[in-house]
Design a protein around this motif. Structure first.
Motif: not given
Length: 280
Positions: A110-123
């Motif tokens: 249940d990640l937020s869209e902002v969390e998903i966006e930034n986690l992808v940028k981190f990866l």
């Protein structure tokens, strides 16, 4: 060598080793910023790292080979899967795996869209770190089991990861077969060569026949007019036609990386087309 000489030798050898160690340590620290592309770290990437820790991703996954080893190493996952796939997967992993069939199922966080966006940028940032070739082979998941690419020993599905031996000649199909297992991102990370073995992408077995059927279908949205043209289009502009299935695309974008037109030469694309076109 007497005792005095042995003692001197041990002291000198220890001193040389200590100096070498300190020198290499100092040199490594001077290179960290360049090796890790520290200048590219943004607040979004830093937040993505915080998301990684907040949801304890390391309890299952690994980065640079460090972690729990329960699930795949994600060091190069941004290159193997791409942004569209990762975002769709993080939103709802259950769309990609069947708990009863695969047994291992990534929990929905249940990640937020902002969390998903930034986690992808981190990866994505992690995938570009110069880690001297680690991990040596992509560590992937197929059929609920961990699979090391090019090693068909851990499960039946692992056989789908194997690329057949390259014929010792200059046939474009042979060169394309080698590219299938060595291009970046590596094709075997998502595609099997075995009939009926579906990984993150469809099996390449029977590719020629399926391509002909797709072109003849009224639902085809691309611009290819023959099998070779369709395969080429699938490699360089994968979103021109979306293969039906929740695992293959989302929001009008194919999960297939769209970077091959830049990372491969025209000749290499032709060689891949020749190989895939031979998959009857």
């Amino acid at each position: 060598m007497n005792k005095r000489q042995s003692r001197i030798f041990a002291i000198v050898a220890t001193g040389i080793a200590a100096v070498a160690f300190l020198g290499l340590t100092f040199y490594s620290h001077t290179r960290f910023d360049d090796l890790t592309n520290a200048a590219d770290i943004t607040p979004e990437i830093t937040h993505g790292k915080d998301v990684w820790h907040k949801y304890n991703c390391i309890n299952c996954h690994t980065l640079f080979g460090e972690g729990a080893y329960y699930a795949p190493d994600l060091t190069k996952i941004a290159q193997h899967r791409g942004e569209a796939y990762l975002k769709a997967y993080m939103r709802d992993p259950s769309q990609f795996y069947d708990e009863q069939r695969h047994r291992r199922l990534m929990p929905t966080q249940d990640l937020s869209e902002v969390e998903i966006e930034n986690l992808v940028k981190f990866l994505d940032w992690v995938s570009k770190v110069d880690n001297q070739g680690w991990p040596p082979r992509p560590i992937l998941v197929a059929g609920g089991s961990l699979v090391v690419a090019s090693q068909g020993t851990e499960s039946g599905a692992a056989e789908a990861r194997e690329v057949r031996p390259v014929r010792p000649d200059s046939d474009p199909r042979a060169i394309g077969e080698n590219l299938f297992g060595t291009a970046v991102p590596v094709c075997t990370a998502c595609h099997s060569l075995q009939p009926g073995v579906q990984l993150a992408g469809p099996s390449m077995a029977g590719m020629a026949e399926r391509a002909a059927q797709t072109i003849a279908s009224p639902d085809y949205t691309g611009s290819a007019t023959d099998v070779e043209g369709y395969i080429r289009e699938s490699i360089v502009t994968p979103s021109a036609h979306l293969v039906p299935g929740a695992m293959f695309s989302a929001e009008g974008t194919s999960f297939m990386p769209n970077t091959y037109a830049e990372s491969l030469t025209e000749e290499q694309v032709d060689q891949l087309v020749a190989f895939l076109g031979s998959m009857k």
